[in-house]
Motif scaffolding. Structure first.
Motif, PDB file in Angstrom:
ATOM      1  N   SER A 179       0.831  -1.202   0.000  1.00 22.37           N
ATOM      2  CA  SER A 179       0.000   0.000   0.000  1.00 22.37           C
ATOM      3  C   SER A 179       0.868   1.256   0.000  1.00 22.37           C
ATOM      4  CB  SER A 179      -0.908  -0.007   1.233  1.00 22.37           C
ATOM      5  OG  SER A 179      -1.512   1.242   1.408  1.00 22.37           O
ATOM      6  N   GLN A 180       1.879   1.271   0.869  1.00 22.06           N
ATOM      7  CA  GLN A 180       2.771   2.427   0.955  1.00 22.06           C
ATOM      8  C   GLN A 180       3.539   2.625  -0.345  1.00 22.06           C
ATOM      9  OE1 GLN A 180       5.157   1.480   4.352  1.00 22.06           O
ATOM     10  NE2 GLN A 180       3.425   1.602   5.777  1.00 22.06           N
ATOM     11  N   LEU A 181       3.928   1.519  -0.958  1.00 19.91           N
ATOM     12  CA  LEU A 181       4.683   1.567  -2.203  1.00 19.91           C
ATOM     13  C   LEU A 181       3.878   2.245  -3.308  1.00 19.91           C
ATOM     14  CD1 LEU A 181       6.944   0.793  -4.183  1.00 19.91           C
ATOM     15  CD2 LEU A 181       5.906  -1.457  -4.357  1.00 19.91           C
ATOM     16  N   GLU A 182       2.640   1.791  -3.518  1.00 18.88           N
ATOM     17  CA  GLU A 182       1.831   2.352  -4.589  1.00 18.88           C
ATOM     18  C   GLU A 182       1.549   3.836  -4.352  1.00 18.88           C
ATOM     19  OE1 GLU A 182      -1.633  -0.046  -5.253  1.00 18.88           O
ATOM     20  OE2 GLU A 182      -0.501  -1.374  -6.579  1.00 18.88           O
ATOM     21  N   GLN A 183       1.325   4.204  -3.089  1.00 17.00           N
ATOM     22  CA  GLN A 183       1.067   5.604  -2.793  1.00 17.00           C
ATOM     23  C   GLN A 183       2.325   6.439  -3.017  1.00 17.00           C
ATOM     24  OE1 GLN A 183      -1.683   5.878   0.230  1.00 17.00           O
ATOM     25  NE2 GLN A 183      -1.593   8.073   0.516  1.00 17.00           N
ATOM     26  N   ALA A 184       3.490   5.892  -2.638  1.00 22.69           N
ATOM     27  CA  ALA A 184       4.743   6.612  -2.828  1.00 22.69           C
ATOM     28  C   ALA A 184       5.047   6.828  -4.305  1.00 22.69           C
ATOM     29  CB  ALA A 184       5.892   5.845  -2.164  1.00 22.69           C
ATOM     30  N   LEU A 185       4.719   5.845  -5.131  1.00 20.64           N
ATOM     31  CA  LEU A 185       4.950   5.968  -6.568  1.00 20.64           C
ATOM     32  C   LEU A 185       4.211   7.174  -7.146  1.00 20.64           C
ATOM     33  CD1 LEU A 185       4.685   2.251  -7.724  1.00 20.64           C
ATOM     34  CD2 LEU A 185       6.711   3.679  -7.868  1.00 20.64           C
TER      35      LEU A 185
ATOM     36  N   LEU B  66     -18.568   1.934  -0.259  1.00 21.23           N
ATOM     37  CA  LEU B  66     -18.691   1.658   1.175  1.00 21.23           C
ATOM     38  C   LEU B  66     -17.331   1.476   1.840  1.00 21.23           C
ATOM     39  CD1 LEU B  66     -21.727  -0.828   1.216  1.00 21.23           C
ATOM     40  CD2 LEU B  66     -21.732   1.637   1.601  1.00 21.23           C
ATOM     41  N   LEU B  67     -16.439   0.715   1.211  1.00 18.52           N
ATOM     42  CA  LEU B  67     -15.144   0.426   1.823  1.00 18.52           C
ATOM     43  C   LEU B  67     -14.120   1.537   1.576  1.00 18.52           C
ATOM     44  CD1 LEU B  67     -13.311  -1.468   3.374  1.00 18.52           C
ATOM     45  CD2 LEU B  67     -12.938  -2.776   1.274  1.00 18.52           C
ATOM     46  N   PHE B  68     -14.004   1.983   0.320  1.00 22.47           N
ATOM     47  CA  PHE B  68     -12.990   2.981  -0.028  1.00 22.47           C
ATOM     48  C   PHE B  68     -13.092   4.282   0.780  1.00 22.47           C
ATOM     49  CE2 PHE B  68     -11.808   1.380  -4.578  1.00 22.47           C
ATOM     50  CZ  PHE B  68     -11.330   0.215  -4.012  1.00 22.47           C
ATOM     51  N   PRO B  69     -14.315   4.822   1.011  1.00 23.09           N
ATOM     52  CA  PRO B  69     -14.374   6.080   1.777  1.00 23.09           C
ATOM     53  C   PRO B  69     -13.745   5.986   3.159  1.00 23.09           C
ATOM     54  CG  PRO B  69     -16.459   5.686   0.671  1.00 23.09           C
ATOM     55  CD  PRO B  69     -15.644   4.434   0.493  1.00 23.09           C
ATOM     56  N   TYR B  70     -13.879   4.826   3.821  1.00 20.06           N
ATOM     57  CA  TYR B  70     -13.261   4.675   5.139  1.00 20.06           C
ATOM     58  C   TYR B  70     -11.745   4.614   5.025  1.00 20.06           C
ATOM     59  CZ  TYR B  70     -17.813   3.918   7.301  1.00 20.06           C
ATOM     60  OH  TYR B  70     -19.095   4.095   7.763  1.00 20.06           O
ATOM     61  N   LEU B  71     -11.229   3.895   4.020  1.00 20.56           N
ATOM     62  CA  LEU B  71      -9.786   3.828   3.829  1.00 20.56           C
ATOM     63  C   LEU B  71      -9.228   5.217   3.537  1.00 20.56           C
ATOM     64  CD1 LEU B  71      -9.490   0.563   1.702  1.00 20.56           C
ATOM     65  CD2 LEU B  71      -8.785   0.873   4.070  1.00 20.56           C
ATOM     66  N   GLU B  72      -9.935   5.971   2.714  1.00 24.20           N
ATOM     67  CA  GLU B  72      -9.476   7.318   2.364  1.00 24.20           C
ATOM     68  C   GLU B  72      -9.509   8.244   3.569  1.00 24.20           C
ATOM     69  OE1 GLU B  72     -12.075   8.060  -0.897  1.00 24.20           O
ATOM     70  OE2 GLU B  72     -10.971   6.703  -2.237  1.00 24.20           O
TER      71      GLU B  72
ATOM     72  N   TYR C 270      -8.605   7.444   6.422  1.00 22.87           N
ATOM     73  CA  TYR C 270      -7.356   7.177   7.134  1.00 22.87           C
ATOM     74  C   TYR C 270      -6.130   7.511   6.282  1.00 22.87           C
ATOM     75  CZ  TYR C 270     -10.166   4.742  10.639  1.00 22.87           C
ATOM     76  OH  TYR C 270     -11.087   4.445  11.621  1.00 22.87           O
ATOM     77  N   GLY C 271      -6.332   8.207   5.167  1.00 23.65           N
ATOM     78  CA  GLY C 271      -5.204   8.642   4.344  1.00 23.65           C
ATOM     79  C   GLY C 271      -4.721   7.624   3.335  1.00 23.65           C
ATOM     80  N   ILE C 272      -5.446   6.515   3.174  1.00 25.26           N
ATOM     81  CA  ILE C 272      -5.060   5.484   2.199  1.00 25.26           C
ATOM     82  C   ILE C 272      -5.741   5.823   0.881  1.00 25.26           C
ATOM     83  CG2 ILE C 272      -5.067   3.009   1.680  1.00 25.26           C
ATOM     84  CD1 ILE C 272      -5.188   2.520   4.720  1.00 25.26           C
ATOM     85  N   LEU C 273      -5.056   6.587   0.041  1.00 23.24           N
ATOM     86  CA  LEU C 273      -5.649   7.116  -1.180  1.00 23.24           C
ATOM     87  C   LEU C 273      -5.172   6.385  -2.431  1.00 23.24           C
ATOM     88  CD1 LEU C 273      -5.244  10.912  -0.317  1.00 23.24           C
ATOM     89  CD2 LEU C 273      -7.238   9.491   0.073  1.00 23.24           C
TER      90      LEU C 273
ATOM     91  N   VAL D 276      -6.122   3.451  -7.606  1.00 24.02           N
ATOM     92  CA  VAL D 276      -5.641   2.468  -8.572  1.00 24.02           C
ATOM     93  C   VAL D 276      -6.688   1.380  -8.795  1.00 24.02           C
ATOM     94  CG1 VAL D 276      -3.936   0.642  -8.963  1.00 24.02           C
ATOM     95  CG2 VAL D 276      -3.208   2.861  -8.097  1.00 24.02           C
ATOM     96  N   MET D 277      -7.205   0.826  -7.703  1.00 20.28           N
ATOM     97  CA  MET D 277      -8.131  -0.286  -7.822  1.00 20.28           C
ATOM     98  C   MET D 277      -9.439   0.133  -8.477  1.00 20.28           C
ATOM     99  SD  MET D 277      -9.124  -3.134  -4.941  1.00 20.28           S
ATOM    100  CE  MET D 277      -7.496  -3.891  -4.978  1.00 20.28           C
TER     101      MET D 277
END
Length: 409
Positions: free
Chosen positions: A55-61, A161-167, A169-172, A177-178
């Protein structure tokens, strides 16, 4: 103590080094190196990789290296080829996601059906079509794709439903990508169906389109179950999973329904913990502070009386119309009114409890205000009386309104 600090620094240093190695490997892929070339390098230099690091890798890219989302989407399948077999399994002592009705359990049930559809049924019918492109074989493939188009519900629940919660927490990065890959699969299914419904004899084009659908759909199952779901399980709270489970039926399910209703074991909440906790409502989650501030900022006075005529709550706005003190909490409403008006209160409550009325209104002049007092019978989903809500408002400013106001001024 110094040894603990040194160990922590060493672990952090190793983690940063691993992240840099992974970044370099993906950049090599981006520049055109073959999967086999970087796969050997990956296995030698990195070994096992955690879900969080992917997850960190894809965001860093995207954020640090400036690689567009579209490029990371293109590389996603290559990531999968490398990461398969090298993602360490996340072990937990308690696995709510294995309980029927949990959103992840439902997602996985759907994935089993999707996998069976594309890798058995669709694959088999495709092989028949390649041998003989008869009308019957074409029809079977169209039928399979019609079923597969139901995958839109699976992806829509994930995205909305799932993505908004991840976002939150800063997981964008992973969600962007998905979602893009999901849209690509949707378009591929639609495109393959169009080729079949208007079949012109180009067997190779149809086969290529269907093999692409099979591969991309299968890869997405892997990405969800080995990257997305473990990452979400590490991040989301139980209350957030409950909300996702509750709202799933509004969108619908793909090829399989939830195996049950998920009822997690909730730890007993102590009074001091509740004071700092959250309230889960049907249409949202609020902290106690947010809820109280919201109620106290309404330009109305609210009082709630339970089914036993006991005052349980009143809002505490800046300009209450009728004065209330905390001493009324826990008292019967009859004891909060002067004797001469008690019979009015009792008659109103009798009508509410008997189901004769659901609402009653009064309006009086009170000092410099024109007060509108409304009473509502509060009933549950089965119509059982649960209490009475008193709603009081100064409507003098409302009555003075004239003309229109259409824009902010």
């Amino acid at each position: 103590m110094s040894e603990i600090i040194n160990n922590r620094e060493l672990v952090q240093e190793q983690k940063s080094r691993r992240q840099e190695i992974l970044k370099e490997i993906i950049k090599e892929l981006h520049s055109g190196k073959s999967v086999d070339h970087v796969k050997a390098q990956f296995e030698e230099a990195v070994g096992n990789i955690t879900v969080a690091e992917i997850s960190q890798l894809e965001q860093a890219l995207m954020e640090e290296e400036g690689i567009p989302v579209s490029e990371v989407q293109r590389l996603c399948s290559v990531h999968t080829a490398i990461f398969k077999g090298s993602i360490e399994e996340i072990h937990t002592s308690d696995k709510p996601e294995d309980q029927p009705g949990h959103p992840v359990h439902t997602f996985k049930l759907e994935n089993k059906e999707i996998d069976m559809l594309v890798n058995f049924k669709l694959q088999l019918h495709l092989e028949h079509f390649e041998k003989e492109d008869t009308e019957e074989n074409i029809y079977k493939l169209i039928e399979d794709l019609n079923l597969l188009m139901d995958i839109d519900k699976h992806y829509t629940r994930k995205e909305n439903l799932l993505f908004p919660y991840l976002e939150k927490y800063g997981i964008l990065g992973p969600t962007q990508v998905m979602w893009g890959v999901d849209d690509g699969i949707r378009a591929a299914i639609k495109g393959a169906k169009e080729k079949l419904t208007s079949y012109d004899g180009d067997k190779k084009a149809v086969s290529a389109a269907l093999y692409f659908v099979i591969k991309e759909t299968s890869d997405m199952i892997f990405k969800e179950e080995n990257i997305l779901f473990p990452m979400a399980l590490q991040t989301l709270t139980e209350d957030e999973w409950i909300k996702i489970a509750h709202d799933g039926s509004d969108i619908g399910y793909c090829l399989a329904n939830p195996a049950g209703v998920w009822k997690p074991e909730r730890a007993e909440i102590k009074a001091d913990a509740m004071a700092e906790g959250f309230i889960r409502l049907e249409t949202g989650i609020l902290s106690l502070q947010q809820l109280e501030l919201m109620l106290n900022h309404l330009p109305v006075d609210i009082t709630f009386i339970d089914q036993d005529d006991v005052v349980r709550y009143f809002s505490h706005g800046k300009e209450r119309i009728f004065h209330r003190t905390k001493a009324v909490i826990g008292r019967t409403v009859q004891n909060c009114h002067p004797p001469k008006s008690v019979h009015v209160v009792e008659d109103l409550l009798h009508d509410f409890k008997a189901g004769v009325k659901d609402v009653e209104d009064f309006y009086i002049k009170f000092r410099d205000k024109y007060v509108y007092i409304r009473y509502f019978a509060v009933r549950d989903g089965n119509g059982v009386y649960m209490g009475t809500l008193e709603f009081t408002q100064n409507i003098e400013p409302i009555q003075a309104i004239q003309g229109e106001k259409r824009i902010l001024s």
